[in-house]
Design a protein around this motif. Structure first.
Motif, short mmCIF file in Angstrom:
data_model
loop_
_atom_site.label_atom_id
_atom_site.label_comp_id
_atom_site.label_asym_id
_atom_site.label_seq_id
_atom_site.Cartn_x
_atom_site.Cartn_y
_atom_site.Cartn_z
N LEU A 93 13.56 -14.45 -10.14
CA LEU A 93 12.85 -14.82 -11.35
C LEU A 93 13.45 -14.04 -12.52
O LEU A 93 14.36 -13.24 -12.34
CB LEU A 93 11.36 -14.53 -11.19
CG LEU A 93 10.71 -15.24 -10.00
CD1 LEU A 93 9.30 -14.75 -9.79
CD2 LEU A 93 10.74 -16.74 -10.18
N ASP A 94 12.96 -14.23 -13.70
CA ASP A 94 13.53 -13.59 -14.88
C ASP A 94 13.19 -12.09 -14.91
O ASP A 94 12.07 -11.71 -15.22
CB ASP A 94 12.98 -14.27 -16.15
CG ASP A 94 13.69 -13.80 -17.40
OD1 ASP A 94 14.84 -13.35 -17.30
OD2 ASP A 94 13.07 -13.88 -18.48
N GLY A 95 14.15 -11.25 -14.54
CA GLY A 95 13.96 -9.80 -14.57
C GLY A 95 13.47 -9.18 -13.29
O GLY A 95 13.39 -7.96 -13.18
N PHE A 96 13.10 -9.98 -12.30
CA PHE A 96 12.66 -9.43 -11.02
C PHE A 96 12.78 -10.48 -9.92
O PHE A 96 12.98 -11.66 -10.18
CB PHE A 96 11.23 -8.89 -11.11
CG PHE A 96 10.17 -9.94 -11.29
CD1 PHE A 96 9.43 -10.38 -10.21
CD2 PHE A 96 9.89 -10.46 -12.54
CE1 PHE A 96 8.43 -11.34 -10.37
CE2 PHE A 96 8.90 -11.41 -12.72
CZ PHE A 96 8.17 -11.85 -11.63
N ASN A 97 12.71 -9.99 -8.68
CA ASN A 97 12.71 -10.85 -7.49
C ASN A 97 11.33 -10.77 -6.85
O ASN A 97 10.68 -9.73 -6.87
CB ASN A 97 13.74 -10.37 -6.47
CG ASN A 97 15.15 -10.51 -6.96
OD1 ASN A 97 15.46 -11.43 -7.70
ND2 ASN A 97 16.01 -9.57 -6.59
N LEU A 98 10.90 -11.86 -6.23
CA LEU A 98 9.61 -11.92 -5.56
C LEU A 98 9.82 -12.48 -4.16
O LEU A 98 10.44 -13.53 -4.00
CB LEU A 98 8.64 -12.81 -6.35
CG LEU A 98 7.19 -12.76 -5.95
CD1 LEU A 98 6.62 -11.37 -6.20
CD2 LEU A 98 6.41 -13.79 -6.74
N LYS A 99 9.32 -11.75 -3.15
CA LYS A 99 9.49 -12.18 -1.77
C LYS A 99 8.15 -12.22 -1.04
O LYS A 99 7.63 -11.18 -0.62
CB LYS A 99 10.44 -11.24 -1.03
CG LYS A 99 10.67 -11.65 0.43
CD LYS A 99 11.62 -10.70 1.12
CE LYS A 99 11.90 -11.17 2.54
NZ LYS A 99 12.83 -10.28 3.23
N ILE A 131 1.69 -4.96 19.41
CA ILE A 131 2.44 -5.90 18.58
C ILE A 131 1.79 -5.92 17.21
O ILE A 131 0.56 -5.91 17.10
CB ILE A 131 2.46 -7.30 19.21
CG1 ILE A 131 3.29 -7.24 20.48
CG2 ILE A 131 2.95 -8.34 18.23
CD1 ILE A 131 3.65 -8.55 21.08
N LEU A 132 2.60 -5.91 16.19
CA LEU A 132 2.12 -5.92 14.82
C LEU A 132 2.47 -7.27 14.20
O LEU A 132 3.58 -7.77 14.38
CB LEU A 132 2.83 -4.80 14.05
CG LEU A 132 2.68 -4.76 12.55
CD1 LEU A 132 2.60 -3.32 12.11
CD2 LEU A 132 3.83 -5.43 11.85
N MET A 133 1.52 -7.84 13.53
CA MET A 133 1.77 -9.04 12.73
C MET A 133 1.27 -8.75 11.33
O MET A 133 0.28 -8.03 11.16
CB MET A 133 1.08 -10.25 13.33
CG MET A 133 1.68 -10.66 14.65
SD MET A 133 1.14 -12.25 15.26
CE MET A 133 -0.60 -12.01 15.43
N GLY A 134 1.94 -9.29 10.34
CA GLY A 134 1.53 -9.01 8.99
C GLY A 134 2.00 -10.06 8.01
O GLY A 134 2.76 -10.96 8.35
N ALA A 135 1.53 -9.93 6.80
CA ALA A 135 1.92 -10.80 5.70
C ALA A 135 1.89 -9.97 4.43
O ALA A 135 1.09 -9.02 4.31
CB ALA A 135 0.97 -11.98 5.58
N GLY A 136 2.75 -10.30 3.50
CA GLY A 136 2.77 -9.54 2.26
C GLY A 136 3.61 -10.20 1.20
O GLY A 136 4.18 -11.28 1.40
N VAL A 137 3.70 -9.52 0.09
CA VAL A 137 4.55 -9.96 -1.02
C VAL A 137 5.16 -8.71 -1.64
O VAL A 137 4.49 -7.70 -1.84
CB VAL A 137 3.76 -10.81 -2.05
CG1 VAL A 137 2.64 -10.03 -2.69
CG2 VAL A 137 4.69 -11.40 -3.07
N ARG A 138 6.48 -8.77 -1.89
CA ARG A 138 7.20 -7.65 -2.47
C ARG A 138 7.87 -8.10 -3.76
O ARG A 138 8.53 -9.13 -3.80
CB ARG A 138 8.25 -7.11 -1.48
CG ARG A 138 8.97 -5.90 -1.97
CD ARG A 138 9.78 -5.18 -0.90
NE ARG A 138 10.58 -6.04 -0.06
CZ ARG A 138 10.36 -6.28 1.22
NH1 ARG A 138 9.32 -5.75 1.83
NH2 ARG A 138 11.15 -7.07 1.91
N ALA A 139 7.68 -7.31 -4.82
CA ALA A 139 8.33 -7.55 -6.11
C ALA A 139 9.37 -6.45 -6.33
O ALA A 139 9.06 -5.27 -6.20
CB ALA A 139 7.31 -7.55 -7.24
N HIS A 140 10.59 -6.86 -6.63
CA HIS A 140 11.67 -5.92 -6.89
C HIS A 140 12.16 -6.16 -8.31
O HIS A 140 12.60 -7.27 -8.64
CB HIS A 140 12.80 -6.11 -5.88
CG HIS A 140 14.05 -5.40 -6.24
ND1 HIS A 140 15.23 -6.06 -6.44
CD2 HIS A 140 14.30 -4.10 -6.47
CE1 HIS A 140 16.16 -5.18 -6.77
NE2 HIS A 140 15.62 -3.99 -6.79
#
Length: 172
Positions: A93-99, A131-140
């Protein structure tokens, strides 16, 4: 065109290190006990983003809680060591990444809960691997800082642990 795509790929790849805040709750599966808040604490994290899709993470959460009610005192200490892989797509995205991503891996849980009163003390100590399961969002952000909001779910024989964390750090 291929040179530009390789340059964009390199901007996504790299090491990251961060620290943050984590909370946890325990869900008893087969007993009549209600869910219990395990408290909150510190999270330390190391990660490596291989490309736009795959990343690897190693983290440790140290969560504590204690409170008193009348003459009864409750203490909880949970240490979780996790190794996992996150799978998602990094949007530029403009100025950052979103995952946004899903995660799967292993977690080592060291759990100690103590309930005591003036006369007796009762302690439950457990060391389990799950066992680990997860969900998330990372902004860089383009200047190196990142933020990661994540939910983890660890399933054990007679209880489950849910963790919610936010991490801030720097990506190299």
């Amino acid at each position: 065109l291929s040179t530009a795509s390789f340059a964009a790929q390199d901007a996504v790849s790299g090491h990251r290190i961060g620290a943050g805040f984590s909370t946890a709750e325990i869900d008893y599966v087969y007993s009549g006990y209600p869910n219990a808040d395990l408290g909150s604490g510190l999270k330390l994290e190391y990660g490596y983003d291989l490309n736009r899709i795959f990343g690897f993470n190693a983290s440790m959460d140290y969560i504590t809680d204690d409170y008193s009610f009348s003459s009864i005192r409750y203490e909880s200490k949970v240490t979780t060591i996790k190794l996992d892989s996150d799978i998602g797509y990094t949007f530029d995205l403009d100025g950052f990444n979103l995952k946004p991503y899903g995660a799967i891996g292993l977690a080592r849980i060291i759990d100690k809960q103590t309930i005591s009163d003036a006369q007796d003390s009762y302690t439950i100590s457990r060391n389990d691997t799950s066992i680990l399961m997860g969900a998330g969002v990372r902004a860089h952000f383009d200047f190196g800082l990142y933020s990661d909001l994540r939910f983890n779910f660890m399933m054990l024989d007679d209880y489950d642990i849910d963790q919610l964390s936010i991490t801030f750090g720097y990506k190299f």
